[in-house]
Motif scaffolding. Structure first.
Motif, PDB file in Angstrom:
ATOM      1  N   ARG A   5     -21.398  27.201  -1.721  1.00 59.20           N
ATOM      2  CA  ARG A   5     -20.385  26.194  -1.411  1.00 59.20           C
ATOM      3  C   ARG A   5     -21.012  25.110  -0.549  1.00 59.20           C
ATOM      4  O   ARG A   5     -21.658  25.386   0.454  1.00 59.20           O
ATOM      5  CB  ARG A   5     -19.216  26.843  -0.674  1.00 59.20           C
ATOM      6  CG  ARG A   5     -18.076  25.890  -0.377  1.00 59.20           C
ATOM      7  CD  ARG A   5     -16.901  26.666   0.206  1.00 59.20           C
ATOM      8  NE  ARG A   5     -15.849  25.788   0.670  1.00 59.20           N
ATOM      9  CZ  ARG A   5     -14.926  25.258  -0.092  1.00 59.20           C
ATOM     10  NH1 ARG A   5     -14.926  25.523  -1.393  1.00 59.20           N
ATOM     11  NH2 ARG A   5     -13.989  24.481   0.398  1.00 59.20           N
ATOM     12  N   ILE A  27     -20.233  21.662   1.518  1.00 59.57           N
ATOM     13  CA  ILE A  27     -19.106  20.925   2.066  1.00 59.57           C
ATOM     14  C   ILE A  27     -19.597  19.740   2.880  1.00 59.57           C
ATOM     15  O   ILE A  27     -20.432  19.873   3.753  1.00 59.57           O
ATOM     16  CB  ILE A  27     -18.225  21.814   2.969  1.00 59.57           C
ATOM     17  CG1 ILE A  27     -17.702  23.022   2.171  1.00 59.57           C
ATOM     18  CG2 ILE A  27     -17.067  21.044   3.549  1.00 59.57           C
ATOM     19  CD1 ILE A  27     -16.946  24.019   3.016  1.00 59.57           C
ATOM     20  N   GLY A  76     -12.201  15.251  -3.493  1.00 58.90           N
ATOM     21  CA  GLY A  76     -12.241  16.633  -3.015  1.00 58.90           C
ATOM     22  C   GLY A  76     -13.586  16.987  -2.422  1.00 58.90           C
ATOM     23  O   GLY A  76     -14.375  16.120  -2.038  1.00 58.90           O
ATOM     24  N   ASN A  77     -13.857  18.271  -2.344  1.00 62.58           N
ATOM     25  CA  ASN A  77     -15.139  18.742  -1.829  1.00 62.58           C
ATOM     26  C   ASN A  77     -16.252  18.367  -2.821  1.00 62.58           C
ATOM     27  O   ASN A  77     -16.169  18.702  -4.002  1.00 62.58           O
ATOM     28  CB  ASN A  77     -15.076  20.265  -1.664  1.00 62.58           C
ATOM     29  CG  ASN A  77     -16.335  20.845  -1.046  1.00 62.58           C
ATOM     30  OD1 ASN A  77     -17.379  20.201  -1.004  1.00 62.58           O
ATOM     31  ND2 ASN A  77     -16.240  22.075  -0.591  1.00 62.58           N
ATOM     32  N   ASP A  91     -17.357  21.277  -5.148  1.00 63.25           N
ATOM     33  CA  ASP A  91     -16.383  22.104  -5.863  1.00 63.25           C
ATOM     34  C   ASP A  91     -16.201  21.674  -7.316  1.00 63.25           C
ATOM     35  O   ASP A  91     -15.941  20.489  -7.593  1.00 63.25           O
ATOM     36  CB  ASP A  91     -15.013  22.043  -5.171  1.00 63.25           C
ATOM     37  CG  ASP A  91     -14.920  22.976  -3.976  1.00 63.25           C
ATOM     38  OD1 ASP A  91     -15.897  23.701  -3.722  1.00 63.25           O
ATOM     39  OD2 ASP A  91     -13.881  22.960  -3.296  1.00 63.25           O
ATOM     40  N   ASP A 124     -13.782  21.456  -9.433  1.00 66.83           N
ATOM     41  CA  ASP A 124     -12.324  21.514  -9.395  1.00 66.83           C
ATOM     42  C   ASP A 124     -11.637  20.669 -10.459  1.00 66.83           C
ATOM     43  O   ASP A 124     -10.412  20.673 -10.571  1.00 66.83           O
ATOM     44  CB  ASP A 124     -11.818  21.091  -8.010  1.00 66.83           C
ATOM     45  CG  ASP A 124     -12.373  19.732  -7.563  1.00 66.83           C
ATOM     46  OD1 ASP A 124     -12.851  18.965  -8.424  1.00 66.83           O
ATOM     47  OD2 ASP A 124     -12.333  19.443  -6.347  1.00 66.83           O
ATOM     48  N   ASP A 139     -15.921  17.019 -12.272  1.00 65.79           N
ATOM     49  CA  ASP A 139     -15.666  17.798 -11.062  1.00 65.79           C
ATOM     50  C   ASP A 139     -15.858  16.949  -9.808  1.00 65.79           C
ATOM     51  O   ASP A 139     -14.892  16.603  -9.141  1.00 65.79           O
ATOM     52  CB  ASP A 139     -16.571  19.029 -11.029  1.00 65.79           C
ATOM     53  CG  ASP A 139     -16.227  20.019 -12.135  1.00 65.79           C
ATOM     54  OD1 ASP A 139     -15.028  20.295 -12.328  1.00 65.79           O
ATOM     55  OD2 ASP A 139     -17.150  20.515 -12.811  1.00 65.79           O
ATOM     56  N   ILE A 195     -22.637  18.004  -9.906  1.00 67.59           N
ATOM     57  CA  ILE A 195     -22.964  19.290  -9.270  1.00 67.59           C
ATOM     58  C   ILE A 195     -24.139  19.985  -9.962  1.00 67.59           C
ATOM     59  O   ILE A 195     -25.265  19.881  -9.503  1.00 67.59           O
ATOM     60  CB  ILE A 195     -21.740  20.216  -9.165  1.00 67.59           C
ATOM     61  CG1 ILE A 195     -20.538  19.473  -8.564  1.00 67.59           C
ATOM     62  CG2 ILE A 195     -22.082  21.418  -8.271  1.00 67.59           C
ATOM     63  CD1 ILE A 195     -19.272  20.315  -8.453  1.00 67.59           C
TER      64      ILE A 195
END
Length: 286
Positions: A3, A5, A54-55, A58, A60, A84, A101
């Motif tokens: 993860r 962040i 968002g992050n 992530d 997502d 994402d 990512i």
């Protein structure tokens, strides 16, 4: 994948926010969502912006691309959905390549349609992208000290070297890649034990070389070159630097923390994404 962040306000912790730049600013586009990269699309007279939403680490499904006019108006907010956390971009052979990512998304430049997703084996956190004069595309992996090369739809490690020191920005400049490194020993607040600097990677030999006078001066994010002048952003302080061979990096503009992957028209204008503000600023160079 681990993860990863970057809190939206990480740069405000222990770092004084610099005032918004005034001199040379042409316009600001507002209403964007964590804009990370602003890419000038010369063939279509527009600016393409990646929105993380968002992050940044992530998967997502919240990320998307927007289109701006050259005077900073939003032409299409959601031009390409289905991503994402899209970041750096590059154009090659009528296609737009987007770092996302651990994948590189491929978008039809005419329609904005997502046409492919290239999985990059062993990738951790793909960040910026660039294309060389032959059409080959390069993408940095910030957390793996690696730059990958993509020829068509085939990704391969191009260079993996600790000297890259968390490579973030990449820009193809003739027979070399210019690399902006974040630095070594990344801390929880994303400051570093040793700040980054500007590097050169020879496309033929793959040799990594620090640029003289530009070592270990800031945690760098985006980078571009116009002629013999290199511009780079420092995300944590919002500083825009200028560097010329034989000199040292000079701060030429100050934004609030969050300045990211800059773009250019290749002549006299820079496009600076301001992630924490949800804006893109256009600057006219002297």
């Amino acid at each position: 994948m681990k993860r990863f962040i970057i809190p939206a306000l990480v740069a405000t912790i222990g770092i004084a926010a610099a005032p918004a730049v005034q001199a040379g600013e042409l316009w600001r586009a507002t209403g964007l969502q964590q804009p990370e990269s602003a890419l000038f699309d010369a063939a279509n007279n527009r600016i393409i912006v990646s929105n993380i939403v968002g992050n940044p680490g992530d998967a997502d499904g919240n990320g998307y691309l927007s289109v701006l006019s050259l005077d900073g108006k939003i032409v299409t907010q959601h031009w390409t959905d289905g991503m994402d956390a899209p970041k750096g971009m590059a154009i090659s052979a009528g296609k737009l390549y987007v770092a996302d990512i651990t994948k590189v998304r491929v978008v039809d430049l005419a329609s904005g349609r997502l046409v492919a997703s290239i999985v990059v084996p062993n990738a951790v956190f793909l960040n910026d992208m660039t294309a060389d004069h032959t059409g080959k595309v390069y993408v940095s992996d910030m957390l793996a000290d690696t730059i990958y090369r993509i020829d068509g739809d085939r990704p391969e490690p191009f260079v993996r070297d600790a000297l890259l020191a968390s490579p973030n920005g990449v820009f193809a400049d003739g027979g070399r890649l210019i690399v902006a490194s974040w630095g070594k020993g990344i801390k929880p607040d994303f400051s570093t034990a040793e700040p980054g600097g500007l590097l050169s990677v020879d496309l033929a030999s793959k040799v990594v070389s620090p640029l003289p006078g530009a070592r270990r001066f800031a945690d760098l994010d985006g980078v571009i070159a116009i002629g013999d002048t290199i511009y780079a952003t420092a995300y944590l302080t919002g500083t825009l630097y200028r560097y010329e061979a034989g000199g040292t990096p000079e701060a030429v503009a100050h934004f609030k923390p969050g300045s990211a992957d800059i773009g250019t028209d290749g002549k006299s204008i820079l496009y600076v994404p301001l992630m924490n503000e949800g804006e893109v600023a256009a600057l006219k160079l002297d």
